[in-house]
Design an enzyme around this catalytic site. Structure first.
Site, PDB file in Angstrom:
ATOM      1  N   CYS A 142       0.818  -1.220   0.000  1.00 59.08           N
ATOM      2  CA  CYS A 142       0.000   0.000   0.000  1.00 59.08           C
ATOM      3  C   CYS A 142       0.856   1.276   0.000  1.00 59.08           C
ATOM      4  O   CYS A 142       1.478   1.579  -1.001  1.00 59.08           O
ATOM      5  CB  CYS A 142      -0.976  -0.047   1.170  1.00 59.08           C
ATOM      6  SG  CYS A 142      -2.396   0.988   0.902  1.00 59.08           S
ATOM      7  N   ARG A 199     -13.093   5.692  -0.797  1.00 61.77           N
ATOM      8  CA  ARG A 199     -11.821   4.968  -0.792  1.00 61.77           C
ATOM      9  C   ARG A 199     -12.052   3.558  -1.356  1.00 61.77           C
ATOM     10  O   ARG A 199     -13.192   3.077  -1.412  1.00 61.77           O
ATOM     11  CB  ARG A 199     -11.292   4.865   0.647  1.00 61.77           C
ATOM     12  CG  ARG A 199     -10.896   6.190   1.257  1.00 61.77           C
ATOM     13  CD  ARG A 199     -10.482   6.039   2.728  1.00 61.77           C
ATOM     14  NE  ARG A 199      -9.277   5.236   2.878  1.00 61.77           N
ATOM     15  CZ  ARG A 199      -8.044   5.719   2.749  1.00 61.77           C
ATOM     16  NH1 ARG A 199      -7.887   6.988   2.385  1.00 61.77           N
ATOM     17  NH2 ARG A 199      -6.982   4.952   2.934  1.00 61.77           N
ATOM     18  N   HIS A 254      -3.439  -5.647   2.325  1.00 66.45           N
ATOM     19  CA  HIS A 254      -3.118  -5.766   3.754  1.00 66.45           C
ATOM     20  C   HIS A 254      -3.757  -7.070   4.262  1.00 66.45           C
ATOM     21  O   HIS A 254      -4.138  -7.934   3.484  1.00 66.45           O
ATOM     22  CB  HIS A 254      -3.775  -4.618   4.536  1.00 66.45           C
ATOM     23  CG  HIS A 254      -3.268  -3.267   4.212  1.00 66.45           C
ATOM     24  ND1 HIS A 254      -2.093  -2.757   4.717  1.00 66.45           N
ATOM     25  CD2 HIS A 254      -3.802  -2.281   3.446  1.00 66.45           C
ATOM     26  CE1 HIS A 254      -1.926  -1.514   4.278  1.00 66.45           C
ATOM     27  NE2 HIS A 254      -2.942  -1.200   3.518  1.00 66.45           N
TER      28      HIS A 254
HETATM   29  N1  GLN Z   1      -2.305   6.897   2.397  1.00 63.15           N
HETATM   30  C1  GLN Z   1      -2.360   6.051   1.185  1.00 63.15           C
HETATM   31  C2  GLN Z   1      -3.745   6.032   0.548  1.00 63.15           C
HETATM   32  O1  GLN Z   1      -4.713   6.385   1.207  1.00 63.15           O
HETATM   33  C3  GLN Z   1      -1.962   4.617   1.532  1.00 63.15           C
HETATM   34  C4  GLN Z   1      -2.934   3.967   2.504  1.00 63.15           C
HETATM   35  C5  GLN Z   1      -2.406   2.677   3.089  1.00 63.15           C
HETATM   36  O2  GLN Z   1      -1.209   2.452   3.197  1.00 63.15           O
HETATM   37  N2  GLN Z   1      -3.357   1.787   3.559  1.00 63.15           N
HETATM   38  O3  GLN Z   1      -3.887   5.655  -0.604  1.00 63.15           O
END
Ligand code: GLN
Length: 307
Positions: free
Chosen positions: A102, A139, A200
């Site tokens: 990520c 998101r 993740h």
């Molecule tokens: N901050 C980055 C995003 O929102 C990565 C998020 C994360 O590592 N889960 O895309």
């Protein structure tokens, strides 16, 4: 060879930014790699590398960088570019296995454009770039399954950034979930032995085949091993392969020197590491696939377990 002279195999894993990039159970990847090594008589040493720490590539055999929120990524991006970048590039170009999840994945591409603030410069390992579409855009959150290497990988994603690949190869094709950008059905990126992914979960406990892939790459690169199981059992008696029936259940820790002397070649990585009882891991993997409605893939995963 007396017992006291037998030295176990050792691998050293560099955990980049453990205090800054540690979202959604990413540390579970480290625990999985350590356990899977330990169960084969391989000692995995884990060394944290924080902001300001130099990265001397020769001191490591594999690297991990996890995910983080935008505010944690900004200082990491600066440190990657100004301090660890050269050592990390050297490791990557020398085929060291690297797993980047990520936020860590995003910072190995050209840049990450957050919802607010300036672009974060990346290392450009992956020919790709990431753009956050703004706080008003949903998101990419949820369980995800992709095709990988003739099988599947499952995980959990939560990212605002959308990653677009230039010439970078994807890790896999999205079967269910969002993936890199919820548009092109691609997930992650691969360059040499460096793997970027949004998964993740943590990723490796439910994907034992991918965890072993990374361990095998590290052993091959460090010891030139092509066939650990037999060598483990027979290294103290003679160089070369033992027959299948000679393999004892518990692989003896061969000495690194003996393994360095054995430059055997095999085509199938699955022979490098002694198989483990991955019943729980594959049942968790299959359960995720079933939850996503991928029943055929779940059956295939359970056949892997039986196989
Ligand atoms: N901050 C980055 C995003 O929102 C990565 C998020 C994360 O590592 N889960 O895309």
């Amino acid at each position: 060879m007396t017992q006291e002279t037998v030295k176990p195999l050792t691998l050293t894993l560099g955990h980049l930014y453990p205090d800054q990039l540690n979202l959604y159970g990413d540390r579970g990847n480290i625990l999985t790699l350590r356990r899977r090594c330990q169960m084969r008589g391989i000692e995995l040493r884990v060394i944290g590398l924080g902001i300001g720490d130099a990265l001397a590539p020769d001191e490591y055999d594999m690297l991990f960088i996890g995910g983080g929120q935008d505010k944690e990524q900004a200082p990491v991006a600066q440190d990657l570019y100004e301090i660890k970048g050269i050592g990390l590039w050297a490791a990557i170009e020398d085929d060291m296995p690297v797993l980047a999840v990520c936020g860590g994945y995003q910072l190995l591409a050209h840049y990450y454009r957050p919802a607010e603030g300036p672009d974060m410069r990346g290392l450009g390992v992956f020919d790709a770039w990431t753009i956050h579409k703004g706080a008003g855009v949903p998101r990419c959150i949820g369980n995800v399954a992709i095709s990988w290497n003739g099988t599947t990988l499952v995980g959990f994603e939560n990212h605002g950034g959308r990653t677009y690949l230039g010439t970078a190869k994807p890790l896999g094709r999205v079967l269910k979930g969002h993936g890199n950008n919820a548009e092109d059905r691609m997930e992650g990126a691969v360059y040499r032995n460096t793997y970027g992914t949004y998964m993740h979960g943590s990723l490796l406990p439910k994907n034992p085949h991918f965890a072993d892939h990374l361990i095998a790459l590290a052993l091959q690169r460090k010891y030139g091993i092509k066939h650990l199981t037999d060598t483990h059992n027979d290294a103290s008696r003679h160089n070369g392969y033992g027959s299948k029936e000679q393999q004892t259940e518990k692989a003896l820790p061969a000495t690194a020197e003996e393994l360095l002397s054995l430059k055997n070649t095999i085509s199938d990585q699955s022979e490098i590491l002694k198989p483990l009882d991955d019943t729980l891991e594959w049942e968790a993997h299959a359960s995720m696939l079933e939850r996503l409605g991928l029943y055929n893939a779940a059956s295939a995963a359970l056949r892997t377990l039986k196989g």
